[in-house]
Enzyme design. Structure first.
Site, PDB file in Angstrom:
ATOM      1  N   ALA A 175       0.840  -1.194   0.000  1.00 20.06           N
ATOM      2  CA  ALA A 175       0.000   0.000   0.000  1.00 20.06           C
ATOM      3  C   ALA A 175       0.874   1.243   0.000  1.00 20.06           C
ATOM      4  CB  ALA A 175      -0.937   0.004   1.200  1.00 20.06           C
ATOM      5  N   ASP A 176       0.299   2.322  -0.499  1.00 21.27           N
ATOM      6  CA  ASP A 176       0.964   3.620  -0.444  1.00 21.27           C
ATOM      7  C   ASP A 176      -0.106   4.687  -0.268  1.00 21.27           C
ATOM      8  OD1 ASP A 176       3.623   5.127  -0.914  1.00 21.27           O
ATOM      9  OD2 ASP A 176       2.190   6.175  -2.199  1.00 21.27           O
ATOM     10  N   THR A 177       0.191   5.678   0.565  1.00 25.64           N
ATOM     11  CA  THR A 177      -0.783   6.724   0.867  1.00 25.64           C
ATOM     12  C   THR A 177      -0.228   8.090   0.492  1.00 25.64           C
ATOM     13  OG1 THR A 177      -1.678   5.425   2.712  1.00 25.64           O
ATOM     14  CG2 THR A 177      -2.182   7.781   2.686  1.00 25.64           C
TER      15      THR A 177
END
Length: 209
Positions: free
Chosen positions: A92-94
């Site tokens: 994941a990346d935010t």
């Protein structure tokens, strides 16, 4: 219950969220620079980076599986490694987006104060891109949450930055910390997405792999 997975992240917040969801996982930190092509729309950036993380971890597991738990009886190592390689990888990346601009992690104290000053009294988007990958099968998606800050005073901003030192956080804040408790007016969307992982949606994606 879901089968154990590989979490491609060193984020303590993502680890905590998976623990709350009672998902068993091992952590493999991806080796990637988190860059992305110029001109990529902001909503596509975290998905692109998440996919690069998943691919990097998949390559690592296939070529040099060094993860916690490999210090075991040599007679059991091959079976253990084979089992690890069959697991689904969750990456994941935010990103924080203000207007059409991606706001990254602050470089230092002055940058963190400048970022929070820009976010003060305004609405921004928090977009988390997720990639679930096993062998050649892959599911990717992005989840968007709109966050509205109250107007923050310079004293509040300085207090938060000096006490919590949010230098490893996109947008220079963590919603579960003091600034989220006193400074956020509204959240439209998944609260946990702002923490770094839309857990319920990720669980459904993992279940469908």
């Amino acid at each position: 219950m879901l089968e154990p997975i590989i979490l491609a992240s060193q984020s303590p917040r993502r680890r905590q969220l998976l623990e709350w969801a009672e998902i068993d996982f091992d952590v493999v930190v991806p080796v990637t620079d988190e860059s992305y092509p110029d001109g990529l729309p902001p909503e596509e950036v975290p998905v692109y980076i998440a996919r690069q993380k998943a691919l990097a971890v998949q390559d690592q597991l296939n070529n040099n599986p060094t993860i916690p738990g490999l210090d075991i009886d040599p007679t059991e190592r091959s079976a253990f490694v084979a089992g690890i390689r069959r697991r689904t990888i969750l990456a994941a990346d935010t990103v924080v987006v203000l207007g059409n601009e991606i706001i990254g992690k602050p470089r230092d104290r002055d940058d963190a104060i400048a970022i929070l000053t820009r976010l003060s009294g305004r609405e921004h988007q928090v977009i988390t891109g997720v990639c679930c990958r096993r062998a050649s099968a892959e599911v990717t998606f992005a989840d968007v949450t709109r966050v509205q800050f109250h107007a923050l005073t310079p004293g509040q901003i300085a207090f938060y930055v000096d006490k919590y030192r949010p230098y490893d956080k996109a947008g220079a804040y963590a919603i579960q910390e003091w600034i989220g408790v006193v400074g956020i007016k509204s959240v439209n969307g998944d609260f946990y997405n702002v923490m770094g992982l839309p857990v319920s949606r990720a669980v459904r994606a993992l279940a469908g792999m």
